[in-house]
Design an enzyme around this catalytic site. Structure first.
Site, PDB file in Angstrom:
ATOM      1  N   SER A 299       3.386   1.686  -1.625  1.00  0.00           N
ATOM      2  CA  SER A 299       4.501   0.811  -2.028  1.00  0.00           C
ATOM      3  C   SER A 299       5.695   1.577  -2.574  1.00  0.00           C
ATOM      4  O   SER A 299       5.545   2.578  -3.283  1.00  0.00           O
ATOM      5  CB  SER A 299       3.985  -0.136  -3.116  1.00  0.00           C
ATOM      6  OG  SER A 299       5.058  -0.773  -3.757  1.00  0.00           O
TER       7      SER A 299
ATOM      8  N   GLU B 115       7.256   0.636  -4.950  1.00  0.00           N
ATOM      9  CA  GLU B 115       7.133   0.509  -6.406  1.00  0.00           C
ATOM     10  C   GLU B 115       6.706   1.857  -7.029  1.00  0.00           C
ATOM     11  O   GLU B 115       6.960   2.115  -8.197  1.00  0.00           O
ATOM     12  CB  GLU B 115       6.116  -0.593  -6.718  1.00  0.00           C
ATOM     13  CG  GLU B 115       5.979  -1.003  -8.167  1.00  0.00           C
ATOM     14  CD  GLU B 115       7.181  -1.720  -8.764  1.00  0.00           C
ATOM     15  OE1 GLU B 115       8.041  -2.205  -8.003  1.00  0.00           O
ATOM     16  OE2 GLU B 115       7.272  -1.757 -10.000  1.00  0.00           O
TER      17      GLU B 115
ATOM     18  N   TYR C  73       0.397  -1.322 -11.868  1.00  0.00           N
ATOM     19  CA  TYR C  73       0.268  -1.490 -10.404  1.00  0.00           C
ATOM     20  C   TYR C  73       0.744  -0.226  -9.693  1.00  0.00           C
ATOM     21  O   TYR C  73       0.062   0.306  -8.803  1.00  0.00           O
ATOM     22  CB  TYR C  73       1.092  -2.708  -9.968  1.00  0.00           C
ATOM     23  CG  TYR C  73       1.319  -2.819  -8.476  1.00  0.00           C
ATOM     24  CD1 TYR C  73       0.343  -3.358  -7.636  1.00  0.00           C
ATOM     25  CD2 TYR C  73       2.524  -2.394  -7.901  1.00  0.00           C
ATOM     26  CE1 TYR C  73       0.557  -3.470  -6.261  1.00  0.00           C
ATOM     27  CE2 TYR C  73       2.738  -2.506  -6.535  1.00  0.00           C
ATOM     28  CZ  TYR C  73       1.754  -3.038  -5.720  1.00  0.00           C
ATOM     29  OH  TYR C  73       1.979  -3.135  -4.365  1.00  0.00           O
TER      30      TYR C  73
ATOM     31  N   GLY D  41      14.019 -14.022 -14.589  1.00  0.00           N
ATOM     32  CA  GLY D  41      14.176 -12.917 -15.535  1.00  0.00           C
ATOM     33  C   GLY D  41      15.413 -12.097 -15.207  1.00  0.00           C
ATOM     34  O   GLY D  41      16.538 -12.609 -15.217  1.00  0.00           O
TER      35      GLY D  41
HETATM   36  P1  NAP Z   1      -0.549 -10.608  -1.179  1.00  0.00           P
HETATM   37  O1  NAP Z   1       0.109 -11.699  -0.401  1.00  0.00           O
HETATM   38  O2  NAP Z   1      -0.607 -10.688  -2.659  1.00  0.00           O
HETATM   39  O3  NAP Z   1      -2.042 -10.479  -0.602  1.00  0.00           O
HETATM   40  C1  NAP Z   1      -2.991  -9.692  -1.254  1.00  0.00           C
HETATM   41  C2  NAP Z   1      -4.328  -9.837  -0.543  1.00  0.00           C
HETATM   42  O4  NAP Z   1      -5.300  -9.029  -1.222  1.00  0.00           O
HETATM   43  C3  NAP Z   1      -4.898 -11.279  -0.541  1.00  0.00           C
HETATM   44  O5  NAP Z   1      -5.527 -11.497   0.684  1.00  0.00           O
HETATM   45  C4  NAP Z   1      -5.908 -11.219  -1.668  1.00  0.00           C
HETATM   46  O6  NAP Z   1      -6.946 -12.161  -1.535  1.00  0.00           O
HETATM   47  C5  NAP Z   1      -6.459  -9.819  -1.465  1.00  0.00           C
HETATM   48  N1  NAP Z   1      -7.156  -9.298  -2.634  1.00  0.00           N
HETATM   49  C6  NAP Z   1      -6.739  -9.290  -3.918  1.00  0.00           C
HETATM   50  N2  NAP Z   1      -7.660  -8.699  -4.711  1.00  0.00           N
HETATM   51  C7  NAP Z   1      -8.683  -8.355  -3.900  1.00  0.00           C
HETATM   52  C8  NAP Z   1      -9.949  -7.745  -4.120  1.00  0.00           C
HETATM   53  N3  NAP Z   1     -10.345  -7.363  -5.338  1.00  0.00           N
HETATM   54  N4  NAP Z   1     -10.766  -7.546  -3.054  1.00  0.00           N
HETATM   55  C9  NAP Z   1     -10.386  -7.932  -1.800  1.00  0.00           C
HETATM   56  N5  NAP Z   1      -9.203  -8.516  -1.529  1.00  0.00           N
HETATM   57  C10 NAP Z   1      -8.380  -8.729  -2.572  1.00  0.00           C
HETATM   58  O7  NAP Z   1       0.109  -9.201  -0.819  1.00  0.00           O
HETATM   59  P2  NAP Z   1       1.048  -8.784   0.422  1.00  0.00           P
HETATM   60  O8  NAP Z   1       2.471  -9.035   0.032  1.00  0.00           O
HETATM   61  O9  NAP Z   1       0.505  -9.353   1.662  1.00  0.00           O
HETATM   62  O10 NAP Z   1       0.878  -7.198   0.417  1.00  0.00           O
HETATM   63  C11 NAP Z   1      -0.134  -6.565   1.188  1.00  0.00           C
HETATM   64  C12 NAP Z   1      -0.378  -5.168   0.640  1.00  0.00           C
HETATM   65  O11 NAP Z   1       0.826  -4.408   0.733  1.00  0.00           O
HETATM   66  C13 NAP Z   1      -0.772  -5.106  -0.826  1.00  0.00           C
HETATM   67  O12 NAP Z   1      -1.632  -4.005  -0.980  1.00  0.00           O
HETATM   68  C14 NAP Z   1       0.533  -4.842  -1.553  1.00  0.00           C
HETATM   69  O13 NAP Z   1       0.271  -4.197  -2.783  1.00  0.00           O
HETATM   70  C15 NAP Z   1       1.207  -3.925  -0.550  1.00  0.00           C
HETATM   71  N6  NAP Z   1       2.662  -3.936  -0.549  1.00  0.00           N
HETATM   72  C16 NAP Z   1       3.333  -5.120  -0.432  1.00  0.00           C
HETATM   73  C17 NAP Z   1       4.717  -5.107  -0.368  1.00  0.00           C
HETATM   74  C18 NAP Z   1       5.501  -6.390  -0.234  1.00  0.00           C
HETATM   75  O14 NAP Z   1       6.715  -6.362  -0.476  1.00  0.00           O
HETATM   76  N7  NAP Z   1       4.886  -7.488   0.193  1.00  0.00           N
HETATM   77  C19 NAP Z   1       5.401  -3.890  -0.418  1.00  0.00           C
HETATM   78  C20 NAP Z   1       4.683  -2.704  -0.516  1.00  0.00           C
HETATM   79  C21 NAP Z   1       3.309  -2.741  -0.557  1.00  0.00           C
HETATM   80  P3  NAP Z   1      -6.818 -13.680  -2.124  1.00  0.00           P
HETATM   81  O15 NAP Z   1      -6.117 -14.465  -1.051  1.00  0.00           O
HETATM   82  O16 NAP Z   1      -8.237 -14.062  -2.322  1.00  0.00           O
HETATM   83  O17 NAP Z   1      -6.024 -13.579  -3.392  1.00  0.00           O
HETATM   84  N1  GDD Z   2       8.384 -12.228  -9.839  1.00  0.00           N
HETATM   85  C1  GDD Z   2       9.549 -12.433 -10.470  1.00  0.00           C
HETATM   86  N2  GDD Z   2       9.776 -13.617 -11.103  1.00  0.00           N
HETATM   87  N3  GDD Z   2      10.463 -11.436 -10.465  1.00  0.00           N
HETATM   88  C2  GDD Z   2      11.652 -11.675 -11.087  1.00  0.00           C
HETATM   89  C3  GDD Z   2      11.953 -12.875 -11.730  1.00  0.00           C
HETATM   90  C4  GDD Z   2      10.963 -13.903 -11.757  1.00  0.00           C
HETATM   91  O1  GDD Z   2      11.141 -14.973 -12.311  1.00  0.00           O
HETATM   92  N4  GDD Z   2      13.218 -12.796 -12.223  1.00  0.00           N
HETATM   93  C5  GDD Z   2      13.693 -11.591 -11.895  1.00  0.00           C
HETATM   94  N5  GDD Z   2      12.749 -10.898 -11.216  1.00  0.00           N
HETATM   95  C6  GDD Z   2      12.892  -9.514 -10.739  1.00  0.00           C
HETATM   96  C7  GDD Z   2      11.752  -8.605 -11.188  1.00  0.00           C
HETATM   97  O2  GDD Z   2      11.950  -8.184 -12.540  1.00  0.00           O
HETATM   98  C8  GDD Z   2      11.902  -7.477 -10.163  1.00  0.00           C
HETATM   99  O3  GDD Z   2      12.862  -6.553 -10.598  1.00  0.00           O
HETATM  100  C9  GDD Z   2      12.429  -8.187  -8.910  1.00  0.00           C
HETATM  101  O4  GDD Z   2      12.835  -9.495  -9.331  1.00  0.00           O
HETATM  102  C10 GDD Z   2      11.401  -8.314  -7.783  1.00  0.00           C
HETATM  103  O5  GDD Z   2      10.208  -8.876  -8.328  1.00  0.00           O
HETATM  104  P1  GDD Z   2       9.008  -9.345  -7.374  1.00  0.00           P
HETATM  105  O6  GDD Z   2       9.507 -10.281  -6.347  1.00  0.00           O
HETATM  106  O7  GDD Z   2       7.900  -9.803  -8.275  1.00  0.00           O
HETATM  107  O8  GDD Z   2       8.612  -8.018  -6.588  1.00  0.00           O
HETATM  108  P2  GDD Z   2       8.375  -6.512  -7.084  1.00  0.00           P
HETATM  109  O9  GDD Z   2       9.525  -5.704  -6.561  1.00  0.00           O
HETATM  110  O10 GDD Z   2       8.079  -6.421  -8.516  1.00  0.00           O
HETATM  111  O11 GDD Z   2       7.029  -6.134  -6.302  1.00  0.00           O
HETATM  112  C11 GDD Z   2       6.881  -6.447  -4.918  1.00  0.00           C
HETATM  113  O12 GDD Z   2       7.369  -5.389  -4.129  1.00  0.00           O
HETATM  114  C12 GDD Z   2       6.637  -4.153  -4.249  1.00  0.00           C
HETATM  115  C13 GDD Z   2       7.308  -3.146  -3.315  1.00  0.00           C
HETATM  116  O13 GDD Z   2       8.397  -2.545  -3.972  1.00  0.00           O
HETATM  117  C14 GDD Z   2       5.404  -6.730  -4.671  1.00  0.00           C
HETATM  118  O14 GDD Z   2       5.239  -7.256  -3.371  1.00  0.00           O
HETATM  119  C15 GDD Z   2       4.568  -5.472  -4.777  1.00  0.00           C
HETATM  120  O15 GDD Z   2       3.231  -5.740  -4.374  1.00  0.00           O
HETATM  121  C16 GDD Z   2       5.189  -4.405  -3.853  1.00  0.00           C
HETATM  122  O16 GDD Z   2       4.456  -3.210  -3.923  1.00  0.00           O
END
Ligand code: NAP
Ligand code: GDD
Length: 340
Positions: free
Chosen positions: A132, A134, A156, A218
């Site tokens: 990620s 992040e 995380y 936030g």
């Molecule tokens: P998501 O929608 O939160 O999905 C997470 C998945 O992981 C769900 O299927 C969840 O199952 C499963 N899970 C959680 N804890 C688990 C455990 N202990 N054992 C087995 N499965 C578990 O996340 P996503 O946005 O699709 O992201 C997919 C992956 O990419 C994650 O690893 C995330 O950290 C990474 N990532 C995401 C982003 C982004 O912007 N979306 C960016 C960079 C990296 P349940 O349905 O049961 O909760």
């Molecule tokens: N969730 C959330 N809720 N975020 C908020 C809010 C709120 O009410 N208000 C402001 N934010 C700001 C957070 O502080 C952060 O800076 C930004 O919005 C994005 O927050 P999220 O959408 O929760 O995503 P993230 O960037 O923290 O994390 C996501 O992206 C990562 C990749 O950079 C997740 O998908 C992670 O799993 C992923 O790795």
């Protein structure tokens, strides 16, 4: 020969799109699902309604924290490709559950790598690790590339850094085809509703429909490189088709603030976000990542991958989708009132 893929996190946003994509390519797809008291398969239920897909999609109970059962599963299925997408993926929540986040994200990845290492002794397997942006945290360089040092700002992110390095360690130590995709934020109409983009589009739709008045957020000044999840799962697949294991940034190369995303969404509904958005400090994080901006040229040059959906298009897709949901909610509420 039909290719076999195993996806952890198949019930999540990315897992559902990836399963769809791989089934479309003719793969047999296996997914790990956690047992829960209610169904968690909403995002993939439609795949069972497609007769072709049904016979090539199999779900198995499992958990990333349970290494023994993962190993048993991997040795039984003998996948050609493993996509480790499962995670406690919410950054804010990781401050409340740091140990569990490490177990699922850090040790979970290690469990997958161990299982793959054992399988690889008799059957070649390729592993994709969902790393990620992040991990860059309090960024040390902008834009961020594959060579930018990590400076994590959350439990995380620390757990993801651990998983990133273990993936490289297994590649070097055991000659395992293990690759990291360093993905910047990617969103969709299937995004979890507590991530900021979806929280905004859901609320804006409901405000437009007259179902709520305010949206509490936030930090509006945080900037993210936001793409469309459907584009990104294609990149995951390409990373595992490359001639050698490696690490790739997938990003759009453009950054925007949470405030700008609000403006785009509310404007599409002929609303002014300033009339509806209020700040609630409860959504601030103990430590914030202020700016993410990815540099995806390596993925373009070596994989031919690029993001094809602009921020405006992404906001429009999500806003229109969630406005439709809100209209259905309104209709259902009116019907209840009428029939009650
Ligand atoms: P998501 O929608 O939160 O999905 C997470 C998945 O992981 C769900 O299927 C969840 O199952 C499963 N899970 C959680 N804890 C688990 C455990 N202990 N054992 C087995 N499965 C578990 O996340 P996503 O946005 O699709 O992201 C997919 C992956 O990419 C994650 O690893 C995330 O950290 C990474 N990532 C995401 C982003 C982004 O912007 N979306 C960016 C960079 C990296 P349940 O349905 O049961 O909760
Ligand atoms: N969730 C959330 N809720 N975020 C908020 C809010 C709120 O009410 N208000 C402001 N934010 C700001 C957070 O502080 C952060 O800076 C930004 O919005 C994005 O927050 P999220 O959408 O929760 O995503 P993230 O960037 O923290 O994390 C996501 O992206 C990562 C990749 O950079 C997740 O998908 C992670 O799993 C992923 O790795």
């Amino acid at each position: 020969m039909t290719r076999i893929a195993l996806i952890t996190g198949i019930t999540g946003q990315d897992g559902s799109y990836l399963a769809e994509y791989l089934l479309g390519l003719g793969y047999q797809v296996h997914g790990v699902v956690r047992r829960s008291s209610t169904f968690s398969t909403e995002r993939i239920d439609h795949l069972y309604r497609e007769p072709q897909a049904e016979s090539r999609l199999r779900l198995h109970y499992g958990d990333l924290t349970d290494g023994q059962s993962l190993t048993n599963l991997v040795l039984k299925i003998r996948p050609d490709e493993i996509y480790n997408l499962g995670a406690q993926s919410h950054v804010r929540v990781s401050f409340d559950q740091p140990v569990y986040t490490l177990q699922a994200v850090g040790c979970g990845a290690l469990n997958i790598l161990e299982a793959a290492r054992l399988l690889n002794e008799s059957h070649p397997v390729r592993v994709y690790q969902a790393s990620s942006s992040e991990m860059y945290g309090d960024v040390l360089q902008t834009p961020q590339t594959e060579r930018t040092p990590f400076n994590p700002q959350s439990p995380y992110a620390c757990a993801k850094v651990y998983a990133f390095h273990q993936t490289i360690n297994y590649r070097r130590s055991y000659d395992l085809f293990a690759s990291n995709g360093i993905l910047f934020n990617h969103e969709s109409e299937r995004r979890g509703e507590t991530f900021v983009t979806r929280k905004i589009t859901r609320a804006a739709g409901r405000i437009k429909a007259g179902l709520q008045e305010k949206l509490y957020l936030g930090n509006l000044d945080a900037k993210r490189d936001w793409g469309y999840a459907k584009d990104y799962v294609k990149g995951m697949h390409l990373i595992l088709q490359h001639h050698q294991p490696d690490d790739f940034v997938l990003a759009t190369g453009r950054t925007a603030s949470v405030r700008e995303f609000c403006e785009l969404v509310f404007k599409r509904l002929d609303l002014n976000y300033e009339d509806h958005v209020e700040i609630d400090p409860r959504y601030y994080r103990p430590a914030e990542v202020d700016l993410l901006l990815g540099e995806p040229s390596k993925a373009f040059e070596e994989l031919g991958w690029q993001a094809t959906t602009s921020l405006e298009e992404l906001a429009a897709i999500m806003t229109d989708h969630d406005h439709e949901i809100a209209k259905r909610e309104l209709h259902a509420a009116n019907f209840d009132q009428f029939s009650g």
